[in-house]
Scaffold this motif. Structure first.
Motif, PDB file in Angstrom:
ATOM      1  N   GLU A 157       4.414 -12.185  17.574  1.00 17.19           N
ATOM      2  CA  GLU A 157       3.897 -11.895  18.907  1.00 17.19           C
ATOM      3  C   GLU A 157       2.364 -11.859  18.877  1.00 17.19           C
ATOM      4  OE1 GLU A 157       5.064  -8.136  20.683  1.00 17.19           O
ATOM      5  OE2 GLU A 157       3.905  -8.597  22.489  1.00 17.19           O
ATOM      6  N   PHE A 180      -0.402  -6.340  25.219  1.00 18.85           N
ATOM      7  CA  PHE A 180       0.890  -6.889  24.806  1.00 18.85           C
ATOM      8  C   PHE A 180       1.793  -7.004  26.033  1.00 18.85           C
ATOM      9  CE2 PHE A 180      -0.567  -4.534  21.001  1.00 18.85           C
ATOM     10  CZ  PHE A 180      -0.535  -5.555  20.063  1.00 18.85           C
ATOM     11  N   ILE A 236      -1.424 -10.868  19.319  1.00 12.93           N
ATOM     12  CA  ILE A 236      -2.150  -9.602  19.498  1.00 12.93           C
ATOM     13  C   ILE A 236      -3.395  -9.948  20.316  1.00 12.93           C
ATOM     14  CG2 ILE A 236      -3.464  -7.797  18.300  1.00 12.93           C
ATOM     15  CD1 ILE A 236      -1.625  -8.550  15.792  1.00 12.93           C
ATOM     16  N   VAL A 268     -10.197  -6.269  13.091  1.00 12.48           N
ATOM     17  CA  VAL A 268      -8.757  -5.981  13.204  1.00 12.48           C
ATOM     18  C   VAL A 268      -7.969  -6.867  12.238  1.00 12.48           C
ATOM     19  CG1 VAL A 268      -6.753  -6.109  14.745  1.00 12.48           C
ATOM     20  CG2 VAL A 268      -8.907  -5.164  15.590  1.00 12.48           C
ATOM     21  N   ALA A 322      -0.041  -5.999   6.098  1.00 14.89           N
ATOM     22  CA  ALA A 322       0.845  -6.313   7.217  1.00 14.89           C
ATOM     23  C   ALA A 322       1.033  -7.821   7.379  1.00 14.89           C
ATOM     24  CB  ALA A 322       0.287  -5.711   8.510  1.00 14.89           C
ATOM     25  N   TYR A 323      -0.017  -8.583   7.081  1.00 16.72           N
ATOM     26  CA  TYR A 323       0.042 -10.045   7.173  1.00 16.72           C
ATOM     27  C   TYR A 323      -0.732 -10.657   6.014  1.00 16.72           C
ATOM     28  CZ  TYR A 323       1.423  -9.091  11.999  1.00 16.72           C
ATOM     29  OH  TYR A 323       2.061  -8.620  13.110  1.00 16.72           O
ATOM     30  N   GLN A 374      -5.696  -6.496   4.916  1.00 17.58           N
ATOM     31  CA  GLN A 374      -5.992  -5.507   3.873  1.00 17.58           C
ATOM     32  C   GLN A 374      -4.817  -4.551   3.664  1.00 17.58           C
ATOM     33  OE1 GLN A 374      -9.046  -2.681   5.048  1.00 17.58           O
ATOM     34  NE2 GLN A 374     -10.237  -3.244   3.237  1.00 17.58           N
ATOM     35  N   SER A 375      -4.184  -4.156   4.764  1.00 14.71           N
ATOM     36  CA  SER A 375      -3.086  -3.190   4.658  1.00 14.71           C
ATOM     37  C   SER A 375      -1.783  -3.854   4.241  1.00 14.71           C
ATOM     38  CB  SER A 375      -2.897  -2.484   6.005  1.00 14.71           C
ATOM     39  OG  SER A 375      -2.323  -3.379   6.932  1.00 14.71           O
ATOM     40  N   LEU A 427      -3.205   2.445   9.313  1.00 16.71           N
ATOM     41  CA  LEU A 427      -4.274   1.905   8.467  1.00 16.71           C
ATOM     42  C   LEU A 427      -5.605   2.620   8.730  1.00 16.71           C
ATOM     43  CD1 LEU A 427      -6.383  -0.355   9.894  1.00 16.71           C
ATOM     44  CD2 LEU A 427      -4.329  -1.739   9.888  1.00 16.71           C
ATOM     45  N   ARG A 478      -8.390  -5.717   8.683  1.00 16.74           N
ATOM     46  CA  ARG A 478      -7.638  -4.493   8.396  1.00 16.74           C
ATOM     47  C   ARG A 478      -6.141  -4.779   8.258  1.00 16.74           C
ATOM     48  NH1 ARG A 478     -10.823  -0.368  12.578  1.00 16.74           N
ATOM     49  NH2 ARG A 478     -12.743  -0.299  11.365  1.00 16.74           N
ATOM     50  N   LEU A 479      -5.632  -5.675   9.097  1.00 16.64           N
ATOM     51  CA  LEU A 479      -4.198  -5.989   9.029  1.00 16.64           C
ATOM     52  C   LEU A 479      -3.851  -6.689   7.710  1.00 16.64           C
ATOM     53  CD1 LEU A 479      -3.574  -7.160  12.713  1.00 16.64           C
ATOM     54  CD2 LEU A 479      -2.695  -5.064  11.650  1.00 16.64           C
ATOM     55  N   MET A 503       0.838  -1.202   0.000  1.00 15.33           N
ATOM     56  CA  MET A 503       0.000   0.000   0.000  1.00 15.33           C
ATOM     57  C   MET A 503       0.875   1.256   0.000  1.00 15.33           C
ATOM     58  SD  MET A 503      -2.855   1.070   2.799  1.00 15.33           S
ATOM     59  CE  MET A 503      -3.981  -0.292   2.564  1.00 15.33           C
ATOM     60  N   GLN A 539       1.348   0.332  12.700  1.00 11.93           N
ATOM     61  CA  GLN A 539       0.534  -0.277  11.634  1.00 11.93           C
ATOM     62  C   GLN A 539      -0.936   0.103  11.774  1.00 11.93           C
ATOM     63  OE1 GLN A 539       1.190  -4.462  12.291  1.00 11.93           O
ATOM     64  NE2 GLN A 539       2.802  -4.610  10.747  1.00 11.93           N
ATOM     65  N   TYR A 540      -1.458  -0.049  12.991  1.00 11.25           N
ATOM     66  CA  TYR A 540      -2.895   0.119  13.164  1.00 11.25           C
ATOM     67  C   TYR A 540      -3.311   1.581  13.030  1.00 11.25           C
ATOM     68  CZ  TYR A 540      -7.533  -1.538  14.250  1.00 11.25           C
ATOM     69  OH  TYR A 540      -8.869  -1.864  14.147  1.00 11.25           O
TER      70      TYR A 540
END
Lengths: 85, 205, 377
Positions: free
Chosen positions: C137, B143, C139, C154, C163-164, C160-161, B157, C157-158, B1, B153-154
């Protein structure tokens, strides 16, 4: 009855963490909810617990609280008539 | 992205009886219990919000941090779409332990609804949302330590997908008088790049 | 480019079944997990709840591993995830995330005076992650009663972006003296099995469950596509829902806008329906504000009770099955409509073609979450 009213005022200030309100500021007929002391629904639930714990009164219908908790005056009258401890 | 750059607009840490805003100490008192420290901070910053005293320690901590970062930012007449993304290690455990003690004698207990409601970590997000009228995205994470990778990241986004215009991020840790709050506001402008390195640096300062 | 995101595997561990097929069969036969319990360790007086039998749990768990040092909740969570991991055959590397969703985790550990440590949620997540050997790790999403469905949002979104590529989610919560006494102190417990949306509803029945899904960028094996979401606070009260349903309204609005569909295209809503007077009323108001009052809606709380942080994911898993099998399931416990604005509560199991499915939840702290799903062909 006067003693019970004073007792209720200090308990309310303490149990409900009314930091900016002094016991002397509360009048017997002040509205506890809404515009008066500004208590909310969680405070009402705390008062139900207080009735049970300190005076042995179990409310069967929580909606009853609405009339009982109108003011110190109404609370004291109800507790005076119904307390078992 | 494709990522539009995001920045840290302001940040704040609260620990060891001291409040530091954008790197400058703005309130500090001698060693005391958190209840006393938080009350004095409330008075020092002239916050007029009696509900503060009904909150548990975690909510007070988060609330104070948010107060400093959002006060300058919010015009009460304009609706803000500032999301809240918070995290910690101990969840609501401080209040959980307190609540559990209140029900330890099963034959004779009077659990308190006002304590029970704070046995969820996200209640502090509700408190901040109510105070600043933020009808916005909010979520709470746990965490082992402050997690700059996930937080970055969050927050990004949410901004990239236009779910929020700004994001107030927070690490709000409280257990048994030990506390650390690190809050920062992420948006489209600011002096600090919003990335893992900056977050680590600001968190550790 | 924004990636498309799917759910490719689902599972659940509940009092009415330890896999999806058994749960669906029991829902089809209108079998509820809610029973009257006499257990003074949990509550002084008899109470209705949906509780998994220890013997069933231990028997099923022994088939997965001979290890016995896991807590009840850990066993439930491992049992929920295990078949999914086995079936998915995904390499657990840095592109694979693990989300654990719970409200109270191992809160029962606190009953043992000196045992605060096991109640830490990141340690619960580590225990589960280590069992399956996840490399990233964990979440932990802990956001009151929206936790389960929020974790889907969540994860989506992860992925979609970018990240995974894959996110495994497990959600679980247990019935405990802690939550029973707490809901009781809120005068929020029903004396009878809960009756969502009914005139004579008096509150929640609690339950326990674990659910698990795999959220993936890969369309292969997709059960459903996740097309929109929102998770917006009421900014109104920390325990009572907004009288106008503002946060839920906005959460659904946000999900619809992202999916670029109109409210009249939604075919089925799996709502929160806790059966407290205020929650159900709030939902009816929010649905009406969005023009969703004609859409068939159910609450699965009549089958499972309120399973807290598990509920949103469990109800998503069952909702996905509704879409796959084109079946609407009865909103158990419902009789006479008892909300001020009309909604279309599902009164019996029936067949219906479902293309768009909306899942919602709301919780303490003023939180709300809505996730929209689309059938994949």
């Amino acid at each position: 009855m006067e003693a019970l009213k004073q007792e209720l005022k200090s308990k309310i200030v303490e149990v409900l963490n009314l930091e900016d309100i002094a016991v002397a500021d509360i009048n017997d007929n002040d509205a506890l909810f809404g515009d008066g002391l500004g208590l909310d629904s969680i405070d009402a639930l705390e008062l139900i617990v207080m009735l049970d714990k300190d005076y042995g009164i179990k409310l069967v219908d929580p909606k009853e609280g609405k009339t009982i908790f109108q003011s110190i005056e109404t609370m004291a009258a109800y507790i005076g008539a119904n307390r078992v401890k | 992205m494709v990522t539009n750059k995001t920045y840290i607009e302001s940040f704040c840490t609260i620990q060891n009886n001291e409040v530091v805003l954008n790197g400058e100490s703005v309130f500090k008192i001698d060693s005391t219990a958190f209840a006393d420290f938080s009350k004095k901070a409330y008075q020092h910053f002239d916050i007029n919000y009696p509900k503060f005293f009904k909150m548990d320690s975690l909510s007070k901590l988060a609330f104070l941090g948010a107060e400093l970062l959002l006060k300058a930012d919010n015009d009460p007449l304009v609706e803000n779409n500032t999301a809240l993304v918070f995290s910690n290690k101990s969840s609501s455990l401080d209040t959980d332990v307190k609540y559990q003690k209140s029900i330890s004698d099963k034959e004779n207990y009077f659990p308190s609804p006002a304590v029970f409601v704070y046995t969820l970590p996200n209640i502090c997000l509700g408190e901040i949302s109510i105070r600043h009228q933020l009808k916005s995205e909010n979520s709470f994470y746990i965490f082992a330590d402050f997690n700059p990778v996930f937080m970055e990241q969050y927050a990004n986004l949410l901004l990239e997908t236009k779910k929020a215009d700004k994001v107030l991020c927070g690490w709000v840790e409280y257990y048994n008088e030990e506390y650390t709050a690190f809050l920062y506001l992420v948006g489209k402008q600011g002096d600090f790049m919003h990335n893992e390195q900056t977050l680590k640096k600001l968190y550790n300062n | 480019m924004i990636k498309e995101v799917y759910i490719t595997e689902t599972n659940c561990i509940t009092p009415i079944g330890f896999d999806v097929a058994t749960n669906i069969k029991n829902i089809g036969d209108v079998v509820s997990g809610i029973q009257l319990h006499h257990n003074s360790l949990l509550m002084k007086t008899p109470f209705y709840a949906s509780i998994i039998k220890d013997a069933d749990l231990d028997l099923a768990f022994a088939k997965v591993t001979p290890a016995t040092h896991y807590s009840r909740l850990e066993k439930m969570m491992i049992l929920a995830l295990e078949p999914i991991l086995k079936k998915a055959k995904i390499v657990l590397n840095e592109r694979t995330a693990f989300i654990l969703s719970t409200t109270k985790g191992n809160i029962t550990a606190l009953e043992n005076q000196n045992a605060v440590e096991p109640a830490y949620l990141h340690l619960l997540a580590k225990t589960i992650a280590d069992f399956f050997e996840f490399k990233t790790e964990p979440i932990v999403v802990s956001n009151a009663c929206v936790s389960g469905v929020l974790s889907v949002s969540v994860a989506k979104r992860l992925v979609q972006s970018g990240a995974y590529d894959n996110v495994f989610i497990v959600a679980g919560d247990e019935v405990s003296a802690f939550v029973l006494s707490g809901f009781n102190s809120f005068q929020a417990m029903s004396d009878l099995p809960c009756k969502p949306y009914s005139l004579n509803r008096t509150g929640v029945t609690l339950g326990e469950a674990a659910a698990a899904v795999l959220v993936s960028k890969d369309k292969e094996n997709a059960k459903i596509k996740i097309i929109g979401d929102g998770s917006i606070n009421d900014a109104n009260h920390i325990s009572g829902p907004s009288r106008t349903g503002e946060g839920l309204f906005r959460s659904i609005e946000s999900a619809l806008a992202e999916a670029q569909i109109n409210s009249n295209q939604v075919d089925y809503i799996s709502a929160h329906g806790t059966a407290t007077p205020f929650n159900d009323e709030m939902e009816a108001i929010a649905l009406n504000r969005l023009g969703l009052e004609k859409v068939p809606v159910n609450s699965l709380k009549g089958f499972y009770g309120h399973t807290l942080g598990a509920s949103g994911l469990l109800e998503t898993v069952i909702g996905i099955q509704s879409v796959l099998e084109n079946k609407l399931f009865v909103s158990l416990g419902f009789d006479t409509l008892g909300v001020s604005q009309s909604i279309n509560v599902i009164e019996k199991n029936e067949n219906k073609s479902i293309h768009y499915f909306l899942k919602t939840a709301s919780g303490f702290g003023g939180c709300n979450t809505a996730v929209l799903f689309e059938k994949v062909n």
